[in-house]
Structure formats: C-alpha cells, structure tokens
Design an enzyme around this catalytic site. Structure first.
Site, PDB file in Angstrom:
ATOM      1  N   GLU A  66       0.803  -1.219   0.000  1.00  0.00           N
ATOM      2  CA  GLU A  66       0.000   0.000   0.000  1.00  0.00           C
ATOM      3  C   GLU A  66       0.840   1.276   0.000  1.00  0.00           C
ATOM      4  OE1 GLU A  66      -2.542  -3.259   1.841  1.00  0.00           O
ATOM      5  OE2 GLU A  66      -0.467  -2.536   2.086  1.00  0.00           O
ATOM      6  N   GLN A 129      -8.303  -6.054  12.544  1.00  0.00           N
ATOM      7  CA  GLN A 129      -7.807  -5.082  11.553  1.00  0.00           C
ATOM      8  C   GLN A 129      -8.456  -3.709  11.712  1.00  0.00           C
ATOM      9  OE1 GLN A 129      -7.869  -6.857   7.568  1.00  0.00           O
ATOM     10  NE2 GLN A 129      -5.808  -7.648   7.929  1.00  0.00           N
ATOM     11  N   MET A 491      24.325   7.880   2.205  1.00  0.00           N
ATOM     12  CA  MET A 491      24.303   9.181   2.862  1.00  0.00           C
ATOM     13  C   MET A 491      24.592   9.041   4.353  1.00  0.00           C
ATOM     14  SD  MET A 491      24.179  12.354   2.383  1.00  0.00           S
ATOM     15  CE  MET A 491      23.415  12.706   0.813  1.00  0.00           C
TER      16      MET A 491
END
Length: 577
Positions: A66, A129, A491
């Site tokens: 998602e 959920q 980085m």
C-alpha cells in the site's frame, strides 16, 4: 448547491459513481477484507459492461504494497496536475498508506486516499484489523472524512477532491466502514462543494505588488529564490520572463528544482545543504532575495541565524502559514498564487525595463559560477555516482521525466542533473522518503505514457519498494530504473565518515540481491554497466523497451556528495572536498 438523485444504491456504488463524476480514470490499490465491497463494484464496472451514460472506465492498478499505492498516486498527481487516487483496506492496509501520504503532504501533492474500515457498529472495540486511521492521518493530510451513512459518501468524495487541489495541494483521506459500503439508500450527488476557507486565492494586492516591484527594481544585487510553489502553480514561463526582465539570477530550493531551466544563463542551480557551491556562495552577497513558493526549510537555508543576515527578503507563498514561520521577518510578504503574483509583477516592472545598471552584479555572478563550476567530460572511465548522473542527462531527451529515490544519488541529481523542461523532475523533498522514486515513476508513466520515465535510484532505496517491479510488468508500465549501487546506505555512511570517525554502523548492505537477476525474476530486463559507453547503450535500449529495465551501476562506497553543509553551519560554510 445543485443535486442529482439517482435513486437507491449501495455505498460502494455511490463511491464509484462519484469517482467517475470526478473524472477519475485510474486508481492504485490493494484489496482486503474491509474494502471488498468496493472491489466488487469495480468488477461490475470493469468486467460486466456496466456503462452509465458518462462512463469512461476506471483502470485499477494492483500494487504489491500500500505504501507504493500512495507513491504511485503521488507521482501521477505531480505529473498530471490532477488528484491521484489510492485505495487500501483497514488496519495494516491503511497504516501502510501513511508514509506515502506524509510524503505527499510535505511536498504539497494532491492525493485522495480511500480506506476501508471495520463496520461502524464495532469501531472502538479493537476489532480485527481496526485502527484509528482518522487519528493517524490527521497530521499528514489536509482533511479526513469518515462517512457513517450511505448518503454521505458522494459529498465526502467530492469534498475530498475539492480540498486536495484547493490552494496548497495536499492529501485528503476518506475512511468508509464496511457496513456503509454494503448498505443501500437513496443517494444524491452534489455538483458543487463550498468551503469558505478554501476558496481560490484572491488576486494579488496591487499595493503590495507595487512595493515588491519598487524593491526589486531598486536592488543592485537581486536574486530570485524559486520553490516548489512555482511548479505547483505552473508558473514556469512567468518566472523566466520576470528574471529576464529585471536581469536577476535564479536559485531554487530542492523542491523548486526545474522551476527555471537549468541551462539558462541566469540559472544558479539549487541552494542549501547539498546545493551547488556557486549558489551558496553568491546568495549572501545579494541585497534583495525574492522568494516565491518556498517555505525556507532548514535544508534550503542552513542555520537560519546565519542565512542572508544583511539581505532584504521578499516572501510570496500561497499558504499563509508559511509566511514568517521559518524566516521570521521578510521586508515584504504576500499570500498569493505564484502564477498570478508573477504576472502582476511583470506588468508592474515592464514599463521601466530595468537591468542595464546591473552589469557589475551579473559579472560577479558569472565569476562565482566559473570559479565553482566543474564539468565532467566523459572519457570512458569507470563510472562514479556524480559522473553517472551527468551522463544520464546527456543520454535522455529533455522531455523525459525523472524521479529519484532518497540518498546520495538524489543529491548528485540536485547538483549535477540539469532540468531543462518544466514538469520533468520529481523527488521526495520534505519527508525524504526512501522507496519513493520507483512507484512514483510508475504513477508518472501512467499519467504520461508517451514520455520516457527514469527513476534514478540508490541500492538502499530501491530495495524498499522493488516489489513494484511486479506491478510494472503485469500492468505493462515500462520505466527505466538506474541504480547507483555502492552496497551502502551511502548518505548515512557519509555522515559517519565525516562526523563519527568512520565508525560504520548499520550501513553496509552487502551484495544481495543481484539486481540484474532480481529484475529478470520479475519478468523485467536487467543489465549491469561499468563504463560510459555501456551506460549509454543500456539507457538508449531501456527508454525504448516495452518492459521495465533495471540498470545496475556499481560505484565506490567511499564516494561523497560535495559540497555539503555540516550541522549548524551557515549557507557559506560548506565542505567542498
């Protein structure tokens, strides 16, 4: 408000009908238990020939996570200028959207997220959920809705699309309980939504415009700072016209990169933490800094107390909250749409056509640009990160759309990748979201299928959303991914080199996976290159390929992104090598 009634229908049908009325042609999503009714209606619309009079079809693109759905919707929105749509189920489906929504929120991108929720009668019981997605999303969206009756759905969806693009674009979330999706009722569809606090911005105040014009025309050493707001307002041509009219060099924030053509003689490039050396050197020398569509983030200014202390600052932004938030005391400020403000300024200064007295300033800017500028000439040697980015610019057309992930490769792009045409460069700026670039590239390609789309990636970032390769192959969305592969979280490793005595902790990624084999396992193409001729050949093939291509470019784990501002430094206190 004009209303049309279509009679009794389910909440899920009302949702899809409203999406069609908003002109939605594509949604990015993943089904689950709490949004099955929505997908059941999508099946009817897509597979059984259900064709209302204005039906154009809604394409559903199945994601593999998602978070990628939100990034794809974000990429689609940034390229198309329309709100991108993503769909997720309740619980983990909704929570997985949050990183993508926060990314869009920080970068002012219009996304409409639609989540399923447990039935309304068990909300608050810690049902299976169940999550408080409204509470979670409040800080990373402009607004949230939770319709609890079928008849509320058309209003909530239409309001979401209105708010997502109103004034400063940002995401909006609509959370729909499952029983509301399944229930039936007589449904009415409004054709107009009225939000008094989100009306279009008024025309710029002519008195303030005159003051800004006089200040700029009276400047001896003006510089324009263009931020992402210029791109959002599609004010590219107005910005260039004003800069040329008053002969003012143009710097950009990272989010503003591409607001001004970077091959233009007045282009300074990006400023800030990993901005160009020449830009950071010359900014403190200006006497008037005209900032438009920039929020003066810490990544742009460095330590604020050391930023342009002797400079008059003019600040124009569409969001009133940004005026005085980071930079406290602009000489003149204006809440206005960037395009309208620039148009008004052009009209105000056109009568005087100033600039002839600025030869000394232009000469000084050119001196700094020459002293700080270096250019790689491409001699067939082994590739570095910076060299690869410069070569990519040479090998792809100016109209090609480029996205990036987050990390060293992103900053090499900031410094070395020239953006020439408007609307062709996108990255995660405010949130700095690793994994953004690839799914965003897929969303961009859906919005502009006729244009080559390239994601410039780091190996660490690409690992985070590489499962979108499945979406790109199965949905036939071909893009090019170029991975600058140093087997490191580059980085973070650079900071550990500079500030932590090379104590590398948690940054060494190893050689797994083999990106060429990984791409091939998904049905995409994969190739590894070591030289400039190999890179050129691979890129030329990739941007013409009917399937996604992953190009693996091994680079040194010791290569740094320079210049950079160390923590707490002023904008001129760069580490330059």
């Amino acid at each position: 408000m004009k209303i049309q009634t279509l009679g009794k229908m389910s909440g899920a049908q009302a949702l899809i009908e409203t999406l069609q009325r908003e002109g939605v042609e594509v949604v990015f999503g993943l089904p689950g238990g709490a949004n099955i009714p929505i997908y059941d209606v999508l099946y009817d619309y897509q597979n059984l020939g259900y064709t209302p009079p204005d039906y154009r079809g809604i394409r559903h693109i199945l994601v593999r996570h998602e978070q990628s759905a939100a990034h794809m919707a974000d990429g689609f929105a940034r390229v198309s200028g329309k709100a991108g749509v993503c769909i997720a189920t309740s619980g983990p489906g909704a929570t997985n959207l949050m990183t993508g929504l926060a990314t869009a929120y920080m970068d002012s991108s219009p996304v409409v997220a639609i989540t399923g929720q447990v039935p309304s009668f068990v909300i608050g019981s810690d049902a299976f959920q169940e999550t408080d997605v409204i509470g979670m999303a409040t800080s990373v969206t402009k607004y949230t809705f939770q319709p609890l009756r079928v008849r509320e759905i058309p209003y909530a969806i239409k309001a979401a699309f209105y708010l997502a693009v109103a004034r400063r674009p940002q995401p909006v979330l609509v959370d729909i309980p499952k029983d509301v999706q399944q229930g039936e009722d007589d449904v009415e569809f409004p054709d107009h939504i009225d939000f008094p606090n989100y009306q279009p911005l008024p025309d710029p105040d002519p008195t303030i415009i005159k003051t800004i014009a006089r200040t700029m025309l009276g400047a001896q050493r003006p510089i324009i700072l263009a931020g992402g707001g210029v791109k959002i307002a599609n004010a590219y041509h107005e910005l260039q016209a004003l800069a040329e009219l008053i002969v003012a060099p143009v710097a950009t924030s990272f989010m503003g990169k591409g607001a001004f053509p970077e091959n233009h003689p007045l282009a300074l490039g990006c400023m800030g933490m990993h901005g160009s050396e020449r830009t950071n050197k010359i900014i403190p020398e200006c006497d008037v800094l005209f900032a438009i569509g920039s929020r003066f983030s810490d990544r742009t200014t460095g330590k604020m107390e050391k930023f342009a202390p002797n400079t008059k600052v003019i600040h124009i932004d569409a969001d009133r909250a940004e005026i005085g938030k980071n930079y406290k005391a602009p000489v003149v400020s204006l809440v206005a749409d960037a395009k309208k403000a620039l148009q008004a300024l052009i009209g105000e200064v056109q009568v005087e056509l100033m600039g002839q007295h600025r030869e000394a300033w232009v000469k000084r800017v050119q001196e700094v640009m020459v002293m700080a500028g270096t250019e790689f000439d491409g001699n067939g040697s082994r590739l570095s990160g910076a060299e690869t980015v410069k070569m990519i610019r040479r090998f792809i057309p100016s109209k090609a759309i480029v996205t990036t992930e987050v990390g060293q490769h992103q900053m090499w792009c900031e410094q070395h990748f020239q953006v020439i045409e408007p609307g062709t460069f996108f990255s995660s700026g405010g949130l700095g979201t690793m994994g953004f670039g690839f799914p965003a590239a897929l969303g961009a390609k859906v919005a502009r299928p006729e244009v080559p789309v390239i994601d410039i990636a780091g190996d660490g970032s690409f690992r985070m959303t590489e499962n979108s390769l499945a979406t790109s192959v199965e949905e036939q969305i071909p893009v090019t991914v170029i991975i600058l592969n140093n087997s490191m979280l580059g980085m973070v490793a650079q900071w550990q080199r500079f500030f932590y005595n090379r104590r590398y902790s948690g940054v060494q990624l190893g050689r797994s996976p083999d990106f060429v084999k990984l791409a091939q396992a998904y049905g995409a193409e994969g190739v590894r290159v070591d030289t400039i001729p190999e890179l050129e050949a691979a890129v030329n093939r990739a941007i013409r390929s009917p399937v996604t291509t992953v190009i693996d470019v091994p680079i040194s784990p010791e290569e740094n992104v320079l210049p950079m501002l160390p923590p707490g430094a002023g904008i001129r206190e760069m580490i330059v090598g």
